[in-house]
Design a protein around this motif. Structure first.
Motif, PDB file in Angstrom:
ATOM      1  N   TYR A 240      46.424  45.243  32.894  1.00 46.85           N
ATOM      2  CA  TYR A 240      46.367  46.273  33.937  1.00 46.85           C
ATOM      3  C   TYR A 240      45.408  45.845  35.050  1.00 46.85           C
ATOM      4  N   ARG A 243      46.791  43.293  37.363  1.00 40.84           N
ATOM      5  CA  ARG A 243      47.787  43.796  38.327  1.00 40.84           C
ATOM      6  C   ARG A 243      47.135  44.469  39.536  1.00 40.84           C
ATOM      7  N   GLN A 244      45.857  44.776  39.441  1.00 42.28           N
ATOM      8  CA  GLN A 244      45.166  45.434  40.557  1.00 42.28           C
ATOM      9  C   GLN A 244      44.482  44.437  41.500  1.00 42.28           C
ATOM     10  N   LYS A 247      43.559  44.732  45.520  1.00 40.44           N
ATOM     11  CA  LYS A 247      43.428  46.093  46.028  1.00 40.44           C
ATOM     12  C   LYS A 247      41.979  46.354  46.454  1.00 40.44           C
ATOM     13  N   GLY A 255      42.352  54.545  41.596  1.00 40.75           N
ATOM     14  CA  GLY A 255      43.681  54.030  41.806  1.00 40.75           C
ATOM     15  C   GLY A 255      44.640  55.112  42.288  1.00 40.75           C
ATOM     16  N   PRO A 256      45.891  54.771  42.518  1.00 42.00           N
ATOM     17  CA  PRO A 256      46.388  53.398  42.377  1.00 42.00           C
ATOM     18  C   PRO A 256      46.167  52.516  43.603  1.00 42.00           C
ATOM     19  N   TYR A 259      39.990  51.124  43.963  1.00 42.67           N
ATOM     20  CA  TYR A 259      39.123  51.463  42.843  1.00 42.67           C
ATOM     21  C   TYR A 259      37.663  51.229  43.208  1.00 42.67           C
ATOM     22  N   LEU A 264      38.083  51.210  37.969  1.00 40.71           N
ATOM     23  CA  LEU A 264      38.975  50.147  37.511  1.00 40.71           C
ATOM     24  C   LEU A 264      38.914  50.000  35.995  1.00 40.71           C
ATOM     25  N   GLN A 267      40.444  53.110  34.121  1.00 36.40           N
ATOM     26  CA  GLN A 267      41.895  53.181  34.219  1.00 36.40           C
ATOM     27  C   GLN A 267      42.568  52.035  33.460  1.00 36.40           C
ATOM     28  N   VAL A 329      39.460  43.980  44.706  1.00 32.37           N
ATOM     29  CA  VAL A 329      39.416  43.667  43.276  1.00 32.37           C
ATOM     30  C   VAL A 329      39.670  42.177  43.127  1.00 32.37           C
TER      31      VAL A 329
END
Length: 347
Positions: A240, A243-244, A247, A255-256, A259, A264, A267, A329
């Motif tokens: 997870y 995948r961020q 961002k 999120g989404p 963060y 982060l 979540q 991130v």
């Protein structure tokens, strides 16, 4: 210690440039002199650290508001249940009273006298027994009514107390939000005062220091026994977080679209089916602590003495984190900041 004229001039220039950078608003931002870059960098680090601390307090207040809101809803549901119960018991008590009224005056005679006067003593005895049972049932209903009324009042008082605390926490949250905004505004103003070349130089200094800190950390043998595999939940949390990547850091966000650091990590683990506290300090205080050398992918690394930053370890000496305002991130060396400790969700 006597300063040379050159050193005195350099210090005066640094102080003047830093002051201009912090106060410039309507005029063209002042650009820091080359000799002031380290001081500007130190000031930026202080401002962003203060913003992180204030963000954690904001998030803690927000978390408390959320918990109390749920508590209020629970209490209101319980009050409603008690009110419905009270209504049912009142109806039962009324039905019992009407039944006694319809039975006539004989039901009010003592059971012994009804037995003596009855044409059928056996039937009278049965009737007396049923009368006593009905009377006891009515008394039980009345007692239940009293208990329910007391419970209802207690629940109402608790709900009122929770609502008052809720309002106080919202005021505290607003105060912390103002602190965050002030710190970030000051830091952004200071960064805007720098030339593009100076910002690149600052980034280079940050990278240099992060790599040096990582090398010192690895030299201690901290990762010699670290795990390379993890649980299914830990793997999901790492996936997870990955995948961020890219961002933006957004303070107070979970999120989404963006963060903050603990948004982060919380979540990431929520995606794995594990609920953990919202803030970095609460995660440090509330999760199972493990030795740094025993950490595995998915564990959370807590940084600084005040637990103001947190990241998720992904293995090979690296972590994923939401660094600070103005950054995204990213993957970074796990030892690039002072490590306070490691915690393991779901342990």
């Amino acid at each position: 210690m006597t300063r040379t004229p050159r050193a005195q001039h350099r210090r005066a220039t640094a102080v003047a440039a830093l002051t201009l950078a912090l106060t410039a608003a309507a005029v063209q931002p002042a650009r820091a002199e080359p000799g002031t870059l380290e001081e500007v960098r130190a000031e930026l680090q202080r401002l962003y650290h203060d913003a992180a601390v204030a963000t954690d307090k904001y998030n803690a207040a927000d978390e408390k508001v959320t918990r109390q809101s749920k508590r209020v809803r629970t209490l209101r549901t319980q009050v409603g249940t008690a009110e419905r119960k009270l209504s049912r018991l009142t109806s039962r008590a009324g039905a019992a009273a009407r039944a006694q009224y319809r039975s006539g005056t004989g039901a009010s005679l003592p059971a012994e006298l009804q037995f003596v006067l009855a044409e059928n003593p056996e039937a009278a005895l049965d009737g007396a027994t049923r009368a006593r049972q009905a009377q006891q049932g009515t008394m039980d209903v009345v007692a239940a009514l009293v208990t329910t009324g007391e419970e209802l009042r207690t629940r109402a008082d608790e709900a009122s107390d929770v609502l008052r605390r809720l309002k106080a926490n919202r005021r505290a949250k607003d105060t912390e939000r103002e602190k965050v905004e002030r710190r970030i505004t000051e830091a952004e103003r200071l960064e805007d005062s720098l030339a593009a070349s100076q910002r690149r130089e600052l980034d280079g200094l940050d990278t240099r220091d992060a790599n040096a800190a990582q090398d010192r950390w690895l030299d201690t043998g901290a990762l010699d026994r670290a795990g390379t595999t993890t649980t299914a939940a830990g793997k999901k949390a790492v996936e997870y977080a990955a995948r961020q990547l890219g961002k933006p850091y957004i303070w107070g966000a979970e999120g989404p679209g963006g963060y903050d650091c603990s948004g982060l990590t919380s979540q990431a683990w929520l995606s794995a089916g594990v609920t953990i506290p919202r803030t970095s300090q609460m995660q440090w205080q509330g999760l199972t602590r493990i030795p740094v050398g025993s950490m595995r992918p998915g564990d959370l690394i807590v940084y600084y003495d005040d637990a103001s930053h947190i990241a998720i370890y992904i293995g090979d000496g690296e972590m994923i984190n939401a660094p600070r305002p103005g950054r995204n991130v990213t993957i970074a060396p796990a030892g690039s900041m002072p490590i306070l400790g490691v915690v393991r969700p779901g342990a």
